[in-house]
Design a protein around this motif. Structure first.
Motif, PDB file in Angstrom:
ATOM      1  N   SER A 279       0.808  -1.228   0.000  1.00 56.50           N
ATOM      2  CA  SER A 279       0.000   0.000   0.000  1.00 56.50           C
ATOM      3  C   SER A 279       0.839   1.275   0.000  1.00 56.50           C
ATOM      4  CB  SER A 279      -0.931   0.003   1.221  1.00 56.50           C
ATOM      5  OG  SER A 279      -0.180   0.107   2.426  1.00 56.50           O
ATOM      6  N   PHE A 280       2.139   1.183   0.221  1.00 54.55           N
ATOM      7  CA  PHE A 280       2.940   2.383   0.455  1.00 54.55           C
ATOM      8  C   PHE A 280       3.026   3.296  -0.759  1.00 54.55           C
ATOM      9  CE2 PHE A 280       5.927  -0.239  -1.650  1.00 54.55           C
ATOM     10  CZ  PHE A 280       7.062   0.485  -1.996  1.00 54.55           C
ATOM     11  N   GLN A 281       2.742   2.759  -1.938  1.00 55.27           N
ATOM     12  CA  GLN A 281       2.712   3.572  -3.153  1.00 55.27           C
ATOM     13  C   GLN A 281       1.292   3.762  -3.672  1.00 55.27           C
ATOM     14  OE1 GLN A 281       5.377   0.931  -5.340  1.00 55.27           O
ATOM     15  NE2 GLN A 281       7.002   2.483  -5.287  1.00 55.27           N
ATOM     16  N   ASN A 282       0.309   3.414  -2.857  1.00 55.25           N
ATOM     17  CA  ASN A 282      -1.082   3.402  -3.302  1.00 55.25           C
ATOM     18  C   ASN A 282      -1.968   4.158  -2.316  1.00 55.25           C
ATOM     19  OD1 ASN A 282      -3.735   2.751  -4.040  1.00 55.25           O
ATOM     20  ND2 ASN A 282      -3.189   0.672  -4.676  1.00 55.25           N
ATOM     21  N   PRO A 283      -2.126   5.472  -2.503  1.00 54.20           N
ATOM     22  CA  PRO A 283      -2.936   6.273  -1.567  1.00 54.20           C
ATOM     23  C   PRO A 283      -4.362   5.777  -1.417  1.00 54.20           C
ATOM     24  CG  PRO A 283      -1.617   7.695  -2.973  1.00 54.20           C
ATOM     25  CD  PRO A 283      -1.462   6.315  -3.525  1.00 54.20           C
ATOM     26  N   GLN A 284      -4.968   5.297  -2.519  1.00 54.13           N
ATOM     27  CA  GLN A 284      -6.349   4.827  -2.434  1.00 54.13           C
ATOM     28  C   GLN A 284      -6.449   3.599  -1.519  1.00 54.13           C
ATOM     29  OE1 GLN A 284      -4.792   5.543  -5.404  1.00 54.13           O
ATOM     30  NE2 GLN A 284      -5.822   7.530  -5.626  1.00 54.13           N
ATOM     31  N   GLN A 285      -5.437   2.736  -1.566  1.00 56.97           N
ATOM     32  CA  GLN A 285      -5.433   1.543  -0.721  1.00 56.97           C
ATOM     33  C   GLN A 285      -5.306   1.926   0.752  1.00 56.97           C
ATOM     34  OE1 GLN A 285      -5.887  -1.628  -1.721  1.00 56.97           O
ATOM     35  NE2 GLN A 285      -5.720  -2.431   0.372  1.00 56.97           N
ATOM     36  N   ILE A 286      -4.431   2.868   1.053  1.00 58.74           N
ATOM     37  CA  ILE A 286      -4.270   3.307   2.446  1.00 58.74           C
ATOM     38  C   ILE A 286      -5.555   3.939   2.956  1.00 58.74           C
ATOM     39  CG2 ILE A 286      -3.085   4.987   3.931  1.00 58.74           C
ATOM     40  CD1 ILE A 286      -0.521   4.369   2.419  1.00 58.74           C
ATOM     41  N   GLN A 287      -6.204   4.743   2.130  1.00 52.17           N
ATOM     42  CA  GLN A 287      -7.458   5.363   2.548  1.00 52.17           C
ATOM     43  C   GLN A 287      -8.527   4.301   2.800  1.00 52.17           C
ATOM     44  OE1 GLN A 287      -8.746   8.898   0.295  1.00 52.17           O
ATOM     45  NE2 GLN A 287      -6.680   9.017  -0.557  1.00 52.17           N
ATOM     46  N   ALA A 288      -8.599   3.285   1.926  1.00 55.64           N
ATOM     47  CA  ALA A 288      -9.600   2.232   2.098  1.00 55.64           C
ATOM     48  C   ALA A 288      -9.347   1.451   3.382  1.00 55.64           C
ATOM     49  CB  ALA A 288      -9.573   1.299   0.886  1.00 55.64           C
TER      50      ALA A 288
END
Length: 464
Positions: A299-308
């Motif tokens: 997730s560290f390169q994926n803002p949408q994943q961190i938000q989810a």
């Protein structure tokens, strides 16, 4: 990259950093190409600071380096040792001199503060480790031997002394030093959430690798009896013991939960909605400890994943009537891409992140053990997110593939030295210790010795 040292957006951010550190708002301005002016309200007194726009604009680790003997110049070093001076190959003497209506400091203290806190050094780096992390061994601090020095705090300590000389009637804020402990919940149960194949593999590992024959017999029983709560005999179920220790020493433990699965081999085998995890979170909250987020491996390169994943954690907690004013956490495997990951935390509405320490060596990745407001050096703006630097992770000290100090006296001394350094600069010793890293009595004794060493002050204050 939009921002470069110096500019007005950085000045505004640094004014906030100084206000939190000293308890007063100072104005920072630049009217000359090589000088900054620090002023206070309507006072005619000013502090002039040299600017180094070359060294402190480098997104690499190739800065020059020297040291400065503060004591020899009549100033106090917080650690009673010469100060590391990144960015300079030589320094003038005297380094600090009185001028008409103030003082001049012939070293770019604020440039150093910007370069270290913003993590400009590691922006867009390609020399990363196998987990795509910027390693301690690549850093300027490691190469020049000051990684275990909170260099920003030390230099701001010097600036504070000059401020007191310039405005002797000004009462500066007294920082409350202390300690924060946190626990990444990678494995809340050694057996409770495993598949039948995973159970079988665990049993083989217990028998052949760990010679733990008791575990071989316990594994199926624990798996079967972990439907609504974690089994008390599970080796990874150390949560009550951890909270007992924290409460004994006046600390609040923060437990960071994984709420996604982007790599099945490296992420957790539990779901936050599982009844046993819900019960664990409820117990943590009931006892006055903290729940936070531990985003999944990729997730560290994926803002949408961190938000989810942040939304999933909050939703689960809300369903359990768990309410907190602060939501923070840490990235899994300490994976961090700067400033992408930091922006994602900010966009997710999280209060703080405590990822920024190194996996391979302990120390002061950000040059400080004080929490501070995040700054996006690409967008050139301060974020709502707080950065809570990580000083030490247990496996960094103990594991053979990192520093390899084991769980005896050498490890304890390393932890103690770091803790004493944090206390000396009025900062916070931030410690990560996984709940699943208490396999032996020696590990438990080491942990208790670390958190109880000398008289532990109250948990560090936060400006969140």
């Amino acid at each position: 990259m939009q921002s470069a040292w110096p500019n007005q957006s950085i000045f505004s951010w640094l004014q906030q950093v100084l206000a939190e550190r000293f308890g007063h708002t100072f104005s920072i301005s630049s009217t000359e190409s090589d000088t900054l002016w620090l002023s206070y309200q309507e006072s005619p007194v000013q502090i002039l600071l040299s600017i180094d726009p070359i060294s402190f604009n480098k997104a690499n680790s190739d800065l020059p380096f020297t040291t400065w003997d503060a004591t020899g110049d009549g100033w106090a070093s917080l650690l009673d040792r010469p100060l590391p001076a990144p960015g300079a190959s030589t320094l003038s003497s005297p380094l600090i001199e009185p001028i008409q209506n103030g003082y001049r400091i012939n070293y770019d203290i604020l440039g150093l503060t910007y370069w270290m806190l913003s993590r400009l050094e590691e922006t867009n780096r390609t020399n990363l480790d196998t987990h795509q992390r910027f390693a301690a061994t690549s850093s300027h601090a490691f190469k020049h031997g000051y990684l275990e020095r909170p260099v920003v705090d030390e230099w701001l300590g010097i600036l504070g002394q000059v401020i007191q000389k310039a405005w002797p009637n000004l009462q500066l804020k007294q920082q409350q030093s202390g300690m924060k402990v946190s626990h990444d919940v990678d494995m809340p149960s050694q057996y409770g959430f495993r598949s039948p194949v995973g159970i079988a593999r665990g049993m083989v590992a217990d028998a052949l690798k760990r010679r733990n024959f008791k575990g071989v017999f316990l594994a199926p029983w624990i798996r079967f009896n972990s439907q609504t709560s974690l089994h008390p005999a599970d080796p990874a179920n150390t949560f009550n013991w951890i909270m007992d220790v924290s409460e004994r020493y006046g600390l609040v433990s923060a437990f960071y939960f994984i709420c996604g699965r982007t790599d099945r081999a490296k992420d957790a085998d539990y779901e936050p909605e599982h009844p046993a995890i819900r019960a664990l979170m409820h117990d943590i909250h009931r006892r006055g400890h903290e729940i936070g987020l531990h985003p999944s491996y990729n997730s560290f390169q994926n803002p949408q994943q961190i938000q989810a994943e942040a939304q999933r954690l909050r939703r689960t907690c809300e369903e359990e009537n768990i309410r907190q004013t602060v939501w923070g956490g840490r990235m899994h495997y300490l994976r961090w891409e700067h400033p992408t990951t930091m922006r994602a935390w900010d966009a997710a509405g999280l209060t703080y992140d405590s990822t920024l320490g190194y996996a391979d060596y302990v120390g002061f990745r950000c040059g400080t053990c004080h929490e501070y407001p995040a700054y996006d050096l690409v967008e050139g703006k301060q974020l709502n997110l707080r950065i809570r630097p990580l000083i030490a992770m247990e496996s960094t000290v103990t594991a053979p593939h990192y520093m390899g100090l084991g769980v005896g006296e050498a490890a304890l001394k390393k932890f103690q030295d770091l803790k004493e350094t944090c206390l000396a600069v009025g900062g916070c010793f931030t410690l990560l210790w996984h709940n699943s890293q208490f396999d032996s009595e020696a590990e438990r004794e080491l942990y208790k010795a670390v958190v109880s060493y000398k008289q532990t002050p109250l948990p560090c204050q936060s400006n969140s």
